[in-house]
Design an enzyme around this catalytic site. Sequence first.
Site, short mmCIF file in Angstrom:
data_model
loop_
_atom_site.label_atom_id
_atom_site.label_comp_id
_atom_site.label_asym_id
_atom_site.label_seq_id
_atom_site.Cartn_x
_atom_site.Cartn_y
_atom_site.Cartn_z
N ASP A 141 0.86 -1.20 0.00
CA ASP A 141 0.00 0.00 0.00
C ASP A 141 0.89 1.24 0.00
O ASP A 141 2.01 1.22 0.50
CB ASP A 141 -0.92 0.01 1.24
CG ASP A 141 -2.18 0.85 1.02
OD1 ASP A 141 -3.27 0.26 0.91
OD2 ASP A 141 -2.06 2.10 0.95
N ASN A 184 -5.48 -4.14 -6.94
CA ASN A 184 -6.67 -3.55 -6.33
C ASN A 184 -6.55 -2.04 -6.07
O ASN A 184 -7.56 -1.33 -6.08
CB ASN A 184 -6.94 -4.28 -5.00
CG ASN A 184 -7.84 -3.49 -4.08
OD1 ASN A 184 -9.07 -3.47 -4.24
ND2 ASN A 184 -7.24 -2.80 -3.11
N TYR A 207 -12.49 8.75 -13.78
CA TYR A 207 -12.62 7.44 -13.10
C TYR A 207 -13.15 6.39 -14.07
O TYR A 207 -12.61 5.30 -14.18
CB TYR A 207 -13.53 7.59 -11.88
CG TYR A 207 -13.60 6.35 -11.00
CD1 TYR A 207 -12.60 6.08 -10.08
CD2 TYR A 207 -14.66 5.45 -11.10
CE1 TYR A 207 -12.65 4.94 -9.27
CE2 TYR A 207 -14.72 4.31 -10.31
CZ TYR A 207 -13.72 4.07 -9.39
OH TYR A 207 -13.76 2.93 -8.59
N LYS A 251 -11.31 2.84 -15.43
CA LYS A 251 -11.88 1.52 -15.15
C LYS A 251 -12.23 0.78 -16.44
O LYS A 251 -12.14 -0.45 -16.50
CB LYS A 251 -13.09 1.67 -14.23
CG LYS A 251 -12.71 2.16 -12.83
CD LYS A 251 -11.71 1.26 -12.15
CE LYS A 251 -11.36 1.68 -10.73
NZ LYS A 251 -10.40 0.78 -10.07
N THR A 278 -16.37 1.54 1.73
CA THR A 278 -14.94 1.62 2.01
C THR A 278 -14.57 3.10 2.17
O THR A 278 -15.45 3.96 2.21
CB THR A 278 -14.11 1.06 0.83
OG1 THR A 278 -14.28 1.95 -0.29
CG2 THR A 278 -14.52 -0.34 0.42
N1 LIG Z 1 -15.75 1.18 -2.87
C1 LIG Z 1 -16.44 1.12 -3.99
O1 LIG Z 1 -17.65 1.46 -4.05
C2 LIG Z 1 -15.77 0.62 -5.23
C3 LIG Z 1 -16.59 0.29 -6.33
C4 LIG Z 1 -16.00 -0.17 -7.48
C5 LIG Z 1 -14.62 -0.33 -7.54
N2 LIG Z 1 -13.84 0.01 -6.47
C6 LIG Z 1 -12.40 -0.17 -6.59
O2 LIG Z 1 -11.93 -0.97 -5.53
C7 LIG Z 1 -10.54 -0.72 -5.34
C8 LIG Z 1 -10.25 -0.60 -3.87
O3 LIG Z 1 -10.85 0.59 -3.38
P1 LIG Z 1 -11.64 0.67 -2.00
O4 LIG Z 1 -13.04 0.96 -2.32
O5 LIG Z 1 -11.31 -0.49 -1.15
O6 LIG Z 1 -11.02 2.03 -1.45
P2 LIG Z 1 -10.13 2.37 -0.16
O7 LIG Z 1 -9.84 3.83 -0.28
O8 LIG Z 1 -10.78 1.88 1.07
O9 LIG Z 1 -8.79 1.54 -0.41
C9 LIG Z 1 -7.88 1.87 -1.42
C10 LIG Z 1 -6.46 1.55 -0.95
O10 LIG Z 1 -5.57 1.82 -2.03
C11 LIG Z 1 -4.44 2.52 -1.49
N3 LIG Z 1 -3.79 3.32 -2.54
C12 LIG Z 1 -4.20 4.51 -3.06
N4 LIG Z 1 -3.30 4.95 -3.95
C13 LIG Z 1 -2.32 4.02 -4.01
C14 LIG Z 1 -1.12 3.91 -4.75
N5 LIG Z 1 -0.73 4.87 -5.61
N6 LIG Z 1 -0.33 2.81 -4.56
C15 LIG Z 1 -0.71 1.86 -3.68
N7 LIG Z 1 -1.83 1.91 -2.93
C16 LIG Z 1 -2.61 2.98 -3.11
C17 LIG Z 1 -5.01 3.37 -0.38
O11 LIG Z 1 -3.97 3.80 0.52
C18 LIG Z 1 -6.02 2.43 0.23
O12 LIG Z 1 -5.43 1.63 1.24
C19 LIG Z 1 -10.21 0.52 -6.18
O13 LIG Z 1 -9.56 0.14 -7.37
C20 LIG Z 1 -11.58 1.10 -6.47
O14 LIG Z 1 -11.59 1.88 -7.65
C21 LIG Z 1 -14.39 0.46 -5.33
#
Ligand SMILES: NC(=O)c1ccc[n+]([C@@H]2O[C@H](COP(=O)([O-])OP(=O)(O)OC[C@H]3O[C@@H](n4cnc5c(N)ncnc54)[C@H](O)[C@@H]3O)[C@@H](O)[C@H]2O)c1
Length: 277
Positions: free
Chosen positions: A45, A99, A164, A168, A199
């Site tokens: 991370d 992720n 975004y 994606k 999240t």
């Molecule tokens: N939460 C939602 O509704 C949702 C829906 C669709 C897709 N997603 C996708 O799920 C994935 C995870 O997101 P989440 O919802 O768990 O969000 P989150 O913010 O809870 O977690 C994201 C994590 O990624 C880390 N991160 C950010 N930039 C980074 C980088 N440059 N290098 C390494 N780590 C980095 C952050 O520190 C964090 O720990 C993402 O790709 C997001 O686009 C989330």
Amino acid sequence: MSLLRRKKDLPSHNAYAVVTGAGSGIGRSFALEIARRRGVVVCADLKLEGAQETVRLIEAQGGKAFAVACDVGVAEQVEQLAEQAEELMGHPVTLLINNAGVGLGGKIEETTLEDWRWCMNVNLWGVIHGCHYFVPKFKQLGRGAIVNVASAASYTAAPEMSAYNTTKAGVRALSETLFAELKKDKISVNVLCPTLVPTNIIKDGRLPARYSKLANHALMNYAMVTSDSVATLTLNRLDSGELYTTPQVDAKLFWLMKRAAPNLYAKFLGFSYQFVK
Ligand SMILES: NC(=O)c1ccc[n+]([C@@H]2O[C@H](COP(=O)([O-])OP(=O)(O)OC[C@H]3O[C@@H](n4cnc5c(N)ncnc54)[C@H](O)[C@@H]3O)[C@@H](O)[C@H]2O)c1
């Protein structure tokens, strides 16, 4: 898939895994679930403390994990992660979860080019870097598996989310391509396309003040899934050899509408958006 196939032969079981963005949300849930399936996990991370907390949670449930600081947007750091992960686990990596991601919203004219680059760099280049550096290692090993975390945004095309959505859509296209390209190398690919998952993505993202609170409220209160259930389902789909994971009913419905009548779908979006203040 044969019913006789043993669990230990499935990609998500007994894995040597790397999870990016493992310090929060869906990434943390992936890391915990892989550990429950007797895997060893390198939790990478940008924020090392988050990854360390995930490691503590894994160790508390009797698993083995390592925390690594890594910015997935920087190619050299992902290259190093691929080397370091193997050294830490004492075994070649067998499963990569791309992720890490960030949230960005806003109209096209209010999204700065710096915002675009930030989002593209983490969400799209981060996944490209992962595939670029890990696939050759999987080929050398003779097997491997990749989960790319996209989003339903990869096809829903909702207004005020241009950057975004673009990142994606790229992740989904990359995953679809690699699914076919890597099959003969015994490397499985799954792409996760959820709608809302509770999240920190909105809280830590860049959204216009006029709707960031509302969006976060919807995310935290109206999601039909948890990050844990999404991670479990995705790993099961990966094990079954499926390409797509669309966890929620609304994600499936949007997918069907978009594919059945793409023009009508686009017109409907444009029509509805006229009434958004
Ligand atoms: N939460 C939602 O509704 C949702 C829906 C669709 C897709 N997603 C996708 O799920 C994935 C995870 O997101 P989440 O919802 O768990 O969000 P989150 O913010 O809870 O977690 C994201 C994590 O990624 C880390 N991160 C950010 N930039 C980074 C980088 N440059 N290098 C390494 N780590 C980095 C952050 O520190 C964090 O720990 C993402 O790709 C997001 O686009 C989330």
